[in-house]
Write an enzyme that holds these catalytic residues in place. Sequence first.
Site, PDB file in Angstrom:
ATOM      1  N   THR A   1       0.447   4.281  -2.655  1.00 28.21           N
ATOM      2  CA  THR A   1       0.188   5.701  -2.357  1.00 28.21           C
ATOM      3  C   THR A   1       1.195   6.588  -3.066  1.00 28.21           C
ATOM      4  O   THR A   1       0.859   7.694  -3.503  1.00 28.21           O
ATOM      5  CB  THR A   1       0.230   5.982  -0.841  1.00 28.21           C
ATOM      6  N   LYS A   2       2.439   6.123  -3.196  1.00 28.58           N
ATOM      7  CA  LYS A   2       3.452   6.915  -3.892  1.00 28.58           C
ATOM      8  C   LYS A   2       3.213   6.930  -5.398  1.00 28.58           C
ATOM      9  O   LYS A   2       3.442   7.938  -6.068  1.00 28.58           O
ATOM     10  CB  LYS A   2       4.849   6.374  -3.563  1.00 28.58           C
TER      11      LYS A   2
ATOM     12  N   LEU B   1       0.824  -1.203   0.000  1.00 34.39           N
ATOM     13  CA  LEU B   1       0.000   0.000   0.000  1.00 34.39           C
ATOM     14  C   LEU B   1       0.858   1.252   0.000  1.00 34.39           C
ATOM     15  O   LEU B   1       0.515   2.248  -0.640  1.00 34.39           O
ATOM     16  CB  LEU B   1      -0.938   0.001   1.214  1.00 34.39           C
ATOM     17  N   TYR B   2       1.978   1.225   0.728  1.00 35.79           N
ATOM     18  CA  TYR B   2       2.894   2.369   0.712  1.00 35.79           C
ATOM     19  C   TYR B   2       3.293   2.713  -0.717  1.00 35.79           C
ATOM     20  O   TYR B   2       3.215   3.871  -1.146  1.00 35.79           O
ATOM     21  CB  TYR B   2       4.139   2.057   1.550  1.00 35.79           C
ATOM     22  N   ALA B   3       3.716   1.708  -1.476  1.00 34.32           N
ATOM     23  CA  ALA B   3       4.108   1.938  -2.865  1.00 34.32           C
ATOM     24  C   ALA B   3       2.931   2.449  -3.687  1.00 34.32           C
ATOM     25  O   ALA B   3       3.085   3.331  -4.550  1.00 34.32           O
ATOM     26  CB  ALA B   3       4.668   0.661  -3.470  1.00 34.32           C
TER      27      ALA B   3
END
Length: 342
Positions: free
Chosen positions: A155-156, A151-153
């Site tokens: 969002t980026k 999910l971090y990736a």
Amino acid sequence: MKVLVTGTAGFIGSHVALKLLERGDEIVGLDSLNDYYDVNLKRARLARFIDHPNYTHVHGDLADRALVESVFATHRPQRVINLAAQAGVRYAAENPHIYVDSNVTGFLHILEGCRHHGVEHLVFASTSSVYGADLAMPFSEHQPTEHPLTLYAATKKANEQMAHSYAHLYGIPATGLRFFTVYGPWGRPDMALFLFTKAILADEPIKVFNHGQHKRSFTYVDDIVEGVIRTLGEVPGKNADWDGYAPDPASSGVAPYRIYNIGNEQAVPLMKYIEVLEQCLGRKANKEMLPLQAGDVPDTEADVSELIGAIGYSPKTSVEEGVANFVEWYLSYYPRTSSPLE
């Protein structure tokens, strides 16, 4: 110039703010000092420059729309460097809403501030994690990035697409920088080098995932800072050669927008990284070999030819020099009764 830097209590943001102040810029810093990791470390980073006459600190969260609007309206920054984000690849599995609040909603507020207050250039942090399931290396900005693994990736990746839409609709020049495994003094306690150092000094085992078969473009923080600041001065324009049918992920024919990798071209095996750390500490690590973590990728390797072409610069600090600098800082920040080097 007057620059808004978000995340100035963070690892990279604090280094960027200090460097800009040293060259004479006026900095407005925004940070929430959240408790994802040791707030005292964040305060110590800020203490290096918070009293500088050209620094103004704003305590607050990017997700606070009214606050961000007031920062732009009050301070009128000419350029913006957005480094604030909820960090950590794996933490998102436990707290997904925090990532969307900070990394997506918060970034929207930055874009709106740039839109309504005539910002000349937005430089924002992306990540090599956007390459996700793509195994073609070295990673190039010209590759598609449609399959993030965390999910971090995701969002980026959303940040990159949001910035492009605002660059197209409102003419806001925007540059995204895909950071590759940044390390160095004042680093984050959840990163491998920090965790390894702490464990080795405490005679505890270190967790070595993927049985040590990782390879990474480990990038020293000073190299990252130099690239961020040089990029801030390189305002993108439209690509006149775009044919309207096959847009390049790295640039745009309809918007002043660019994406660059920023990382050390010399990818280093994880076991070599650990070996260098052992040499700097004068101690051997007790290694606990573990399988690949969910969402992790075996290797990363940066193609930075586009960055070299644009700003004439690429990260060069060796892991031997960079890790030694980190260990020197760590031992001074966390003093021990007897040095492991003695």
